[in-house]
Design a protein around this motif. Structure first.
Motif, PDB file in Angstrom:
ATOM      1  N   GLY A 111      -2.540   9.974   3.128  1.00 14.87           N
ATOM      2  CA  GLY A 111      -1.868   9.238   2.128  1.00 14.87           C
ATOM      3  C   GLY A 111      -0.756   8.135   2.935  1.00 14.87           C
ATOM      4  O   GLY A 111      -0.681   7.916   4.208  1.00 14.87           O
ATOM      5  N   ARG A 133       0.357   5.756  -1.609  1.00 19.14           N
ATOM      6  CA  ARG A 133      -1.024   5.912  -1.758  1.00 19.14           C
ATOM      7  C   ARG A 133      -1.515   7.358  -1.514  1.00 19.14           C
ATOM      8  O   ARG A 133      -1.197   7.952  -0.658  1.00 19.14           O
ATOM      9  CB  ARG A 133      -1.987   4.995  -1.213  1.00 19.14           C
ATOM     10  CG  ARG A 133      -1.670   3.453  -1.786  1.00 19.14           C
ATOM     11  CD  ARG A 133      -3.019   2.539  -1.367  1.00 19.14           C
ATOM     12  NE  ARG A 133      -2.910   1.246  -1.671  1.00 19.14           N
ATOM     13  CZ  ARG A 133      -3.885   0.378  -1.313  1.00 19.14           C
ATOM     14  NH1 ARG A 133      -4.763   0.745  -0.714  1.00 19.14           N
ATOM     15  NH2 ARG A 133      -3.715  -0.743  -2.220  1.00 19.14           N
ATOM     16  N   ALA A 134      -2.115   7.915  -2.388  1.00 21.71           N
ATOM     17  CA  ALA A 134      -2.917   9.284  -2.366  1.00 21.71           C
ATOM     18  C   ALA A 134      -3.805   9.439  -1.127  1.00 21.71           C
ATOM     19  O   ALA A 134      -4.301   8.261  -0.879  1.00 21.71           O
ATOM     20  CB  ALA A 134      -3.474   9.750  -3.620  1.00 21.71           C
ATOM     21  N   PRO A 135      -3.813  10.628  -0.708  1.00 22.09           N
ATOM     22  CA  PRO A 135      -4.852  10.928   0.391  1.00 22.09           C
ATOM     23  C   PRO A 135      -6.325  10.299   0.069  1.00 22.09           C
ATOM     24  O   PRO A 135      -6.790  10.636  -0.935  1.00 22.09           O
ATOM     25  CB  PRO A 135      -4.905  12.198   0.759  1.00 22.09           C
ATOM     26  CG  PRO A 135      -3.633  12.666   0.252  1.00 22.09           C
ATOM     27  CD  PRO A 135      -3.213  11.861  -0.993  1.00 22.09           C
ATOM     28  N   SER A 136      -7.046   9.555   1.003  1.00 22.92           N
ATOM     29  CA  SER A 136      -8.528   8.797   0.712  1.00 22.92           C
ATOM     30  C   SER A 136      -8.997   8.852   1.806  1.00 22.92           C
ATOM     31  O   SER A 136      -8.358   9.337   3.153  1.00 22.92           O
ATOM     32  CB  SER A 136      -8.149   7.689   0.055  1.00 22.92           C
ATOM     33  OG  SER A 136      -7.375   6.877   0.882  1.00 22.92           O
ATOM     34  N   ALA A 137     -10.329   8.232   1.995  1.00 23.71           N
ATOM     35  CA  ALA A 137     -11.041   7.958   3.276  1.00 23.71           C
ATOM     36  C   ALA A 137     -10.324   7.313   4.014  1.00 23.71           C
ATOM     37  O   ALA A 137     -10.412   6.887   5.217  1.00 23.71           O
ATOM     38  CB  ALA A 137     -12.459   7.726   2.665  1.00 23.71           C
ATOM     39  N   GLN A 138      -9.683   6.338   3.687  1.00 21.56           N
ATOM     40  CA  GLN A 138      -8.978   5.311   4.382  1.00 21.56           C
ATOM     41  C   GLN A 138      -7.588   5.769   4.999  1.00 21.56           C
ATOM     42  O   GLN A 138      -7.234   5.432   6.195  1.00 21.56           O
ATOM     43  CB  GLN A 138      -8.457   3.954   3.638  1.00 21.56           C
ATOM     44  CG  GLN A 138      -7.929   2.784   4.612  1.00 21.56           C
ATOM     45  CD  GLN A 138      -7.776   1.448   3.833  1.00 21.56           C
ATOM     46  OE1 GLN A 138      -8.071   1.569   2.416  1.00 21.56           O
ATOM     47  NE2 GLN A 138      -7.226   0.436   4.419  1.00 21.56           N
ATOM     48  N   TYR A 139      -7.012   6.355   4.287  1.00 21.65           N
ATOM     49  CA  TYR A 139      -5.602   7.092   4.599  1.00 21.65           C
ATOM     50  C   TYR A 139      -5.680   8.573   4.247  1.00 21.65           C
ATOM     51  O   TYR A 139      -5.579   8.977   3.226  1.00 21.65           O
ATOM     52  CB  TYR A 139      -4.373   6.403   3.693  1.00 21.65           C
ATOM     53  CG  TYR A 139      -4.374   5.024   3.963  1.00 21.65           C
ATOM     54  CD1 TYR A 139      -3.800   4.385   5.026  1.00 21.65           C
ATOM     55  CD2 TYR A 139      -4.541   3.985   2.719  1.00 21.65           C
ATOM     56  CE1 TYR A 139      -3.473   2.875   5.146  1.00 21.65           C
ATOM     57  CE2 TYR A 139      -4.608   2.761   2.834  1.00 21.65           C
ATOM     58  CZ  TYR A 139      -4.002   2.341   3.797  1.00 21.65           C
ATOM     59  OH  TYR A 139      -3.812   0.701   4.077  1.00 21.65           O
ATOM     60  N   TRP A 140      -5.961   9.222   5.277  1.00 16.76           N
ATOM     61  CA  TRP A 140      -6.042  10.734   5.092  1.00 16.76           C
ATOM     62  C   TRP A 140      -5.196  11.628   4.622  1.00 16.76           C
ATOM     63  O   TRP A 140      -5.389  12.431   3.758  1.00 16.76           O
ATOM     64  CB  TRP A 140      -6.684  11.147   6.500  1.00 16.76           C
ATOM     65  CG  TRP A 140      -7.895  10.541   7.283  1.00 16.76           C
ATOM     66  CD1 TRP A 140      -8.794   9.587   6.582  1.00 16.76           C
ATOM     67  CD2 TRP A 140      -8.439  10.652   8.570  1.00 16.76           C
ATOM     68  NE1 TRP A 140      -9.665   9.506   7.273  1.00 16.76           N
ATOM     69  CE2 TRP A 140      -9.613  10.019   8.493  1.00 16.76           C
ATOM     70  CE3 TRP A 140      -7.910  11.596   9.630  1.00 16.76           C
ATOM     71  CZ2 TRP A 140     -10.531  10.030   9.721  1.00 16.76           C
ATOM     72  CZ3 TRP A 140      -8.833  11.382  10.690  1.00 16.76           C
ATOM     73  CH2 TRP A 140     -10.159  10.782  10.666  1.00 16.76           C
ATOM     74  N   ASP A 180       1.270   4.728   7.286  1.00 16.19           N
ATOM     75  CA  ASP A 180       0.089   5.813   7.356  1.00 16.19           C
ATOM     76  C   ASP A 180       0.673   7.139   7.678  1.00 16.19           C
ATOM     77  O   ASP A 180       1.097   7.337   8.832  1.00 16.19           O
ATOM     78  CB  ASP A 180      -0.942   5.455   8.301  1.00 16.19           C
ATOM     79  CG  ASP A 180      -2.033   6.344   8.322  1.00 16.19           C
ATOM     80  OD1 ASP A 180      -2.492   6.922   6.896  1.00 16.19           O
ATOM     81  OD2 ASP A 180      -2.683   6.611   9.433  1.00 16.19           O
ATOM     82  N   ARG A 226       0.757  -1.185   0.011  1.00 24.48           N
ATOM     83  CA  ARG A 226      -0.228   0.191  -0.028  1.00 24.48           C
ATOM     84  C   ARG A 226       0.786   1.353  -0.153  1.00 24.48           C
ATOM     85  O   ARG A 226       0.523   2.342   0.436  1.00 24.48           O
ATOM     86  CB  ARG A 226      -0.855   0.074   1.210  1.00 24.48           C
ATOM     87  CG  ARG A 226      -1.805  -1.256   1.217  1.00 24.48           C
ATOM     88  CD  ARG A 226      -2.870  -1.267   2.419  1.00 24.48           C
ATOM     89  NE  ARG A 226      -3.633  -2.449   2.510  1.00 24.48           N
ATOM     90  CZ  ARG A 226      -4.289  -2.745   3.934  1.00 24.48           C
ATOM     91  NH1 ARG A 226      -4.444  -1.880   4.790  1.00 24.48           N
ATOM     92  NH2 ARG A 226      -5.223  -3.822   3.397  1.00 24.48           N
TER      93      ARG A 226
END
Length: 301
Positions: free
Chosen positions: A82, A73-80, A89, A70
């Motif tokens: 990224g 990864r760009a910022p998302s709902a799972q990884y605020w 995290d 992982r």
């Protein structure tokens, strides 16, 4: 003789005091209007301290947990914020990294203020020590603080206590010179000369007459030392000479993401943003305290 008149109405019971007294409200609002820097800087700093203390309860995960599948990864709902190159995290690392920066800033501020104040008091009041002690302080100040910190870190090794010791050594001369300048003006005051003439011991004069009058500039200087220590710690960690890589700090996070800055700027952006806000809050608090504690500026406000 008049007869007593029967009351024709009943008095309503007194309402409970929901709002604070008018005088207390007006005093609080007057303080906010006169010292907005203290209020805003103090609130920002208190919020960041609260985030650092409550880090395990702010939807964070293990900041050192690796997940290569992982990574970046760009910022998302799972990884605020990224994830970094090792799949860690970034949000959790930034939140936990606040503990390191705040600890280093507060510890360096306390250590350098106590030692620098002691040196400045003795050097400013005892003339025989002034020439020797201040030449040593001048020699330390002649070397840029970051170079001095790198040199000491190369000797002591990378660890958080060594970072505190190293930055404190670089900041002590600045506090000592400030206190010495204040003491040089205070020792010529009539009440100090009267205490010396009456045979009062030197330590008692310093403790009762000199030290209380130096607290205001020391407090203001301590805030600027705190902000400077945070920046120096981030710089040392960024170049790999500060906090060990296994301990999350804002400098480490930015150092690990600089290779991917052009394609994954969020790795560097979020720790840099938190560092900037923290330093801004401390500087605003210091500016407000300087204006509030300086009687000449207080009369203008």
């Amino acid at each position: 003789m008049s007869l007593p008149v029967e009351p024709t109405y009943l008095a309503a019971p007194a309402l409970p005091d929901v709002l604070p007294p008018r005088k207390a409200r007006s005093r609080a609002m007057r303080f906010v209007r006169r010292h907005p820097s203290i209020v805003l800087g103090g609130l920002l700093l208190a919020l960041i301290v609260l985030v650092a203390v409550l880090a395990p309860y702010l939807f964070t995960m293990d900041p050192t947990a690796l997940s290569p599948a992982r990574r970046t990864r760009a910022p998302s709902a799972q990884y605020w914020f990224g994830t970094d190159m090792l799949g860690r995290d970034i949000y959790s690392r930034v939140v936990y990294g606040a503990r390191i920066s705040l600890f280093v800033g507060f510890a360096v501020s306390a250590v350098s203020s106590v030692i620098g104040t002691a040196i400045g008091l003795c050097s400013g009041f005892i003339r025989a020590l002034d020439a020797v002690v201040m030449r040593v302080m001048d020699g330390l100040m002649s070397v840029p603080s970051i170079l001095l910190a790198i040199a000491f870190m190369a000797l002591l090794g990378a660890s958080v206590p060594n970072v505190v010791i190293t930055i404190s050594i670089a900041e002590i001369p600045r506090v000592a010179r400030l206190v010495r300048g204040v003491v040089l003006s205070l020792r010529e005051q009539p009440y100090v000369e009267a205490a010396v003439t009456s045979g009062t011991r030197t330590l008692k004069i310093i403790w009762r007459h000199i030290l209380p009058n130096t607290l205001a500039p020391i407090i203001v200087q301590a805030t600027f030392v705190c902000a400077s220590a945070m920046l120096t710690e981030a710089t040392l960690s960024f170049i790999g000479a500060g906090t060990p890589p296994d301990i999350p700090s804002w400098g480490n996070i930015m150092s690990e993401g600089r290779a991917l800055w052009q394609v994954k700027p969020f790795i560097v952006f979020f720790p840099a943003l938190f560092l900037s806000i923290t330093v801004l809050a401390v500087n605003m608090l210091g500016d407000g305290l300087r204006d509030a504690l300086d009687p000449r500026l207080a009369k203008r406000i």
